[in-house]
Scaffold this active site. Structure first.
Site, PDB file in Angstrom:
ATOM      1  N   GLY A   1      12.367  -8.361 -10.906  1.00  0.00           N
ATOM      2  CA  GLY A   1      11.581  -9.016  -9.871  1.00  0.00           C
ATOM      3  C   GLY A   1      10.402  -9.741 -10.495  1.00  0.00           C
ATOM      4  N   ALA A   2       9.890 -10.742  -9.789  1.00  0.00           N
ATOM      5  CA  ALA A   2       8.760 -11.527 -10.314  1.00  0.00           C
ATOM      6  C   ALA A   2       7.781 -11.876  -9.200  1.00  0.00           C
ATOM      7  CB  ALA A   2       9.278 -12.789 -11.003  1.00  0.00           C
ATOM      8  N   GLY A   3       7.764 -11.068  -8.134  1.00  0.00           N
ATOM      9  CA  GLY A   3       6.844 -11.295  -7.028  1.00  0.00           C
ATOM     10  C   GLY A   3       5.495 -10.627  -7.275  1.00  0.00           C
TER      11      GLY A   3
ATOM     12  N   SER B   1       0.596   4.015   5.452  1.00  0.00           N
ATOM     13  CA  SER B   1      -0.811   3.986   5.029  1.00  0.00           C
ATOM     14  C   SER B   1      -1.752   4.566   6.095  1.00  0.00           C
ATOM     15  CB  SER B   1      -1.234   2.566   4.654  1.00  0.00           C
ATOM     16  OG  SER B   1      -0.622   2.192   3.447  1.00  0.00           O
TER      17      SER B   1
ATOM     18  N   LYS C   1      -0.574 -11.236   0.438  1.00  0.00           N
ATOM     19  CA  LYS C   1      -1.352 -10.876  -0.758  1.00  0.00           C
ATOM     20  C   LYS C   1      -1.855 -12.093  -1.543  1.00  0.00           C
ATOM     21  CE  LYS C   1       0.653  -6.334  -1.677  1.00  0.00           C
ATOM     22  NZ  LYS C   1       1.338  -5.476  -2.648  1.00  0.00           N
TER      23      LYS C   1
ATOM     24  N   THR D   1      -0.809  -6.494   2.670  1.00  0.00           N
ATOM     25  CA  THR D   1       0.554  -6.355   2.167  1.00  0.00           C
ATOM     26  C   THR D   1       1.363  -7.593   2.496  1.00  0.00           C
ATOM     27  OG1 THR D   1       2.441  -4.842   2.020  1.00  0.00           O
ATOM     28  CG2 THR D   1       1.446  -5.076   4.195  1.00  0.00           C
TER      29      THR D   1
ATOM     30  N   GLY E   1       8.533   5.331  -5.868  1.00  0.00           N
ATOM     31  CA  GLY E   1       7.365   4.495  -5.579  1.00  0.00           C
ATOM     32  C   GLY E   1       6.273   5.148  -4.748  1.00  0.00           C
TER      33      GLY E   1
ATOM     34  N   THR F   1       9.815   0.945  -7.370  1.00  0.00           N
ATOM     35  CA  THR F   1       8.594   0.809  -6.557  1.00  0.00           C
ATOM     36  C   THR F   1       8.898   1.021  -5.069  1.00  0.00           C
ATOM     37  OG1 THR F   1       8.833  -1.583  -6.267  1.00  0.00           O
ATOM     38  CG2 THR F   1       7.549  -0.837  -8.168  1.00  0.00           C
TER      39      THR F   1
ATOM     40  N   ASP G   1      -2.654  -2.360  -7.107  1.00  0.00           N
ATOM     41  CA  ASP G   1      -1.230  -2.029  -7.299  1.00  0.00           C
ATOM     42  C   ASP G   1      -0.932  -1.625  -8.751  1.00  0.00           C
ATOM     43  OD1 ASP G   1      -0.274  -2.295  -4.708  1.00  0.00           O
ATOM     44  OD2 ASP G   1       0.184  -4.421  -4.936  1.00  0.00           O
TER      45      ASP G   1
HETATM   46  P1  NAP Z   1       7.543 -10.368  -3.192  1.00  0.00           P
HETATM   47  O1  NAP Z   1       6.298 -10.952  -3.750  1.00  0.00           O
HETATM   48  O2  NAP Z   1       8.137 -10.925  -1.948  1.00  0.00           O
HETATM   49  O3  NAP Z   1       8.653 -10.424  -4.369  1.00  0.00           O
HETATM   50  C1  NAP Z   1       9.960  -9.972  -4.134  1.00  0.00           C
HETATM   51  C2  NAP Z   1      10.770 -10.032  -5.424  1.00  0.00           C
HETATM   52  O4  NAP Z   1      12.060  -9.471  -5.146  1.00  0.00           O
HETATM   53  C3  NAP Z   1      11.010 -11.437  -5.948  1.00  0.00           C
HETATM   54  O5  NAP Z   1      11.109 -11.386  -7.335  1.00  0.00           O
HETATM   55  C4  NAP Z   1      12.363 -11.791  -5.320  1.00  0.00           C
HETATM   56  O6  NAP Z   1      13.116 -12.705  -6.077  1.00  0.00           O
HETATM   57  C5  NAP Z   1      13.059 -10.458  -5.382  1.00  0.00           C
HETATM   58  N1  NAP Z   1      14.090 -10.336  -4.347  1.00  0.00           N
HETATM   59  C6  NAP Z   1      13.888 -10.343  -3.013  1.00  0.00           C
HETATM   60  N2  NAP Z   1      15.063 -10.188  -2.364  1.00  0.00           N
HETATM   61  C7  NAP Z   1      16.012 -10.105  -3.324  1.00  0.00           C
HETATM   62  C8  NAP Z   1      17.416  -9.951  -3.295  1.00  0.00           C
HETATM   63  N3  NAP Z   1      18.099  -9.852  -2.148  1.00  0.00           N
HETATM   64  N4  NAP Z   1      18.096  -9.893  -4.471  1.00  0.00           N
HETATM   65  C9  NAP Z   1      17.429 -10.002  -5.641  1.00  0.00           C
HETATM   66  N5  NAP Z   1      16.097 -10.144  -5.740  1.00  0.00           N
HETATM   67  C10 NAP Z   1      15.395 -10.201  -4.590  1.00  0.00           C
HETATM   68  O7  NAP Z   1       7.359  -8.821  -2.879  1.00  0.00           O
HETATM   69  P2  NAP Z   1       6.413  -7.754  -3.644  1.00  0.00           P
HETATM   70  O8  NAP Z   1       5.094  -7.670  -2.992  1.00  0.00           O
HETATM   71  O9  NAP Z   1       6.478  -8.042  -5.098  1.00  0.00           O
HETATM   72  O10 NAP Z   1       7.184  -6.396  -3.320  1.00  0.00           O
HETATM   73  C11 NAP Z   1       8.446  -6.139  -3.887  1.00  0.00           C
HETATM   74  C12 NAP Z   1       8.825  -4.681  -3.606  1.00  0.00           C
HETATM   75  O11 NAP Z   1       7.894  -3.853  -4.270  1.00  0.00           O
HETATM   76  C13 NAP Z   1       8.745  -4.321  -2.129  1.00  0.00           C
HETATM   77  O12 NAP Z   1      10.044  -4.214  -1.616  1.00  0.00           O
HETATM   78  C14 NAP Z   1       8.053  -2.985  -2.059  1.00  0.00           C
HETATM   79  O13 NAP Z   1       8.953  -1.959  -1.664  1.00  0.00           O
HETATM   80  C15 NAP Z   1       7.650  -2.705  -3.489  1.00  0.00           C
HETATM   81  N6  NAP Z   1       6.200  -2.388  -3.542  1.00  0.00           N
HETATM   82  C16 NAP Z   1       5.863  -1.075  -3.609  1.00  0.00           C
HETATM   83  C17 NAP Z   1       4.536  -0.713  -3.674  1.00  0.00           C
HETATM   84  C18 NAP Z   1       4.185   0.738  -3.772  1.00  0.00           C
HETATM   85  O14 NAP Z   1       3.006   1.069  -3.595  1.00  0.00           O
HETATM   86  N7  NAP Z   1       5.119   1.623  -4.065  1.00  0.00           N
HETATM   87  C19 NAP Z   1       3.529  -1.692  -3.684  1.00  0.00           C
HETATM   88  C20 NAP Z   1       3.917  -3.044  -3.612  1.00  0.00           C
HETATM   89  C21 NAP Z   1       5.260  -3.365  -3.528  1.00  0.00           C
HETATM   90  P3  NAP Z   1      12.966 -14.309  -5.885  1.00  0.00           P
HETATM   91  O15 NAP Z   1      11.790 -14.728  -6.709  1.00  0.00           O
HETATM   92  O16 NAP Z   1      14.265 -14.821  -6.373  1.00  0.00           O
HETATM   93  O17 NAP Z   1      12.764 -14.534  -4.409  1.00  0.00           O
END
Ligand code: NAP
Length: 294
Positions: free
Chosen positions: A135-137, A26, A75, A71, A257, A234, A111
């Site tokens: 995913g559900a984060g 960024s 968040k 980030t 992404g 992503t 996002d």
């Molecule tokens: P987050 O809130 O921490 O959520 C992570 C998600 O991934 C949760 O659903 C988690 O499952 C799951 N997960 C984590 N480790 C795992 C594993 N080893 N096996 C299976 N599932 C796993 O993170 P976030 O902010 O949503 O970000 C997630 C990804 O999105 C990041 O890695 C990033 O690269 C990408 N992202 C990209 C952008 C972009 O601009 N391109 C923007 C934001 C995010 P649980 O609920 O079971 O823990």
């Protein structure tokens, strides 16, 4: 429009707060755009430990920092520290952009916008598609809500922790009741069934990302997907993850992404400066910072 100061005076400060932030491109992306637009602004990545988040947010006010991106892992935790949160960010439950309006901190989430803009750029039409979100984060929350609002045919949320997927599905159903949203457990038979019917699969987990997720794929068997499916990751480090490589080798359409990163950043400019950031400059700078590879 926010004043950015004449060239020659001290630059207005913007930045990213997260932990870790060393991987972030960024700063290169925004600083290249400031230079190209001849704006006297400077964007810095600040590593902020969770225990220091409150102090960091107070610092935005105290130092007169103009705007900040947020980030992992802040968040959600940042929300109660802000003066106001825009409705979409409140519904998503996550803020990735803060604007300092004379000491009042306003929170937004760009996002979902970034995701949708990058899909549009790739020519993907959402209405009527069956979508599987992996995913559900925080990212999944912004993306799944935007998808439901774009009138996809249905959204299936698959997550390692199924209760989290169920919470997200319930939250979206309450906001967009006309689109069916369901939750399944990652790697379950229900997930396989959803993948077989998918028109779009979106990876919102870190699986495939350089570091702990390197070389992994969020889709256990790419051959489950129909030939017309679009695969979106992503993750953008590397730009071609294992999921995207396997999808490409199978002849499926893929979207990485990087476009989401650029568009969420360009949209943050709307809140900071009252106009969109220059997407092409930001894309080139982000690509160069990532090593120039496709
Ligand atoms: P987050 O809130 O921490 O959520 C992570 C998600 O991934 C949760 O659903 C988690 O499952 C799951 N997960 C984590 N480790 C795992 C594993 N080893 N096996 C299976 N599932 C796993 O993170 P976030 O902010 O949503 O970000 C997630 C990804 O999105 C990041 O890695 C990033 O690269 C990408 N992202 C990209 C952008 C972009 O601009 N391109 C923007 C934001 C995010 P649980 O609920 O079971 O823990």
């Amino acid at each position: 429009m926010t004043q950015t100061g004449p060239l020659g005076s001290h630059p207005r400060q913007l930045g990213l707060i997260g932990h870790p932030v060393g991987h972030s491109v960024s700063p290169q992306m925004h600083n290249a755009a400031f230079a190209q637009q001849r704006m006297n602004c400077q964007y810095t990545a600040w590593a902020v430990e969770p225990a220091s988040l409150k102090d960091a947010v107070a610092g935005i006010r105290a130092l007169g920092i103009l705007g900040v991106n947020v980030t992992i892992p802040h968040k959600e935790a940042v929300i109660p520290l802000l003066d106001e949160v825009a409705p979409t960010a409140a519904q998503v439950g996550a803020v990735n952009t803060i604007v300092n309006r004379g000491g009042r901190l306003m929170g937004y989430n760009t996002d979902g916008w970034g995701f949708q803009s990058s899909l549009e750029e790739a020519g993907v039409k959402l209405p009527g598609l069956e979508v599987v979100v992996l995913g559900a984060g925080g990212a999944a929350r912004a993306i799944a809500l935007g998808l439901a609002r774009s009138r996809v045919a249905r959204v299936v949320i698959s997550n390692r922790t199924p209760e989290r997927a169920e919470r997200l599905a319930a939250d979206i159903s309450a906001l967009v009741p006309e689109v069916p949203v369901s939750a399944v457990e990652a790697l379950s038979q229900e997930e396989r069934s959803a993948l077989i019917d998918a028109g779009l699969v979106v990876n919102c987990t870190p699986l495939g990302m350089a570091g702990a997720g390197a070389g992994l794929s969020a889709v256990s068997d790419i051959n489950l997907l129909p030939q017309l499916a679009v695969v979106y990751d992503t993750v953008y480090t590397p730009q071609e993850t294992r999921l995207l490589k396997e999808a490409r080798q199978r002849g499926l359409r893929t979207v990485g992404g990087l476009g989401m990163l650029v568009h969420q950043g360009a949209c943050a400019w709307e809140y900071w400066f009252g106009r969109r950031g220059p997407v092409s400059v930001m894309t080139e700078a982000a690509k160069a910072a990532l090593g120039g590879g496709a």
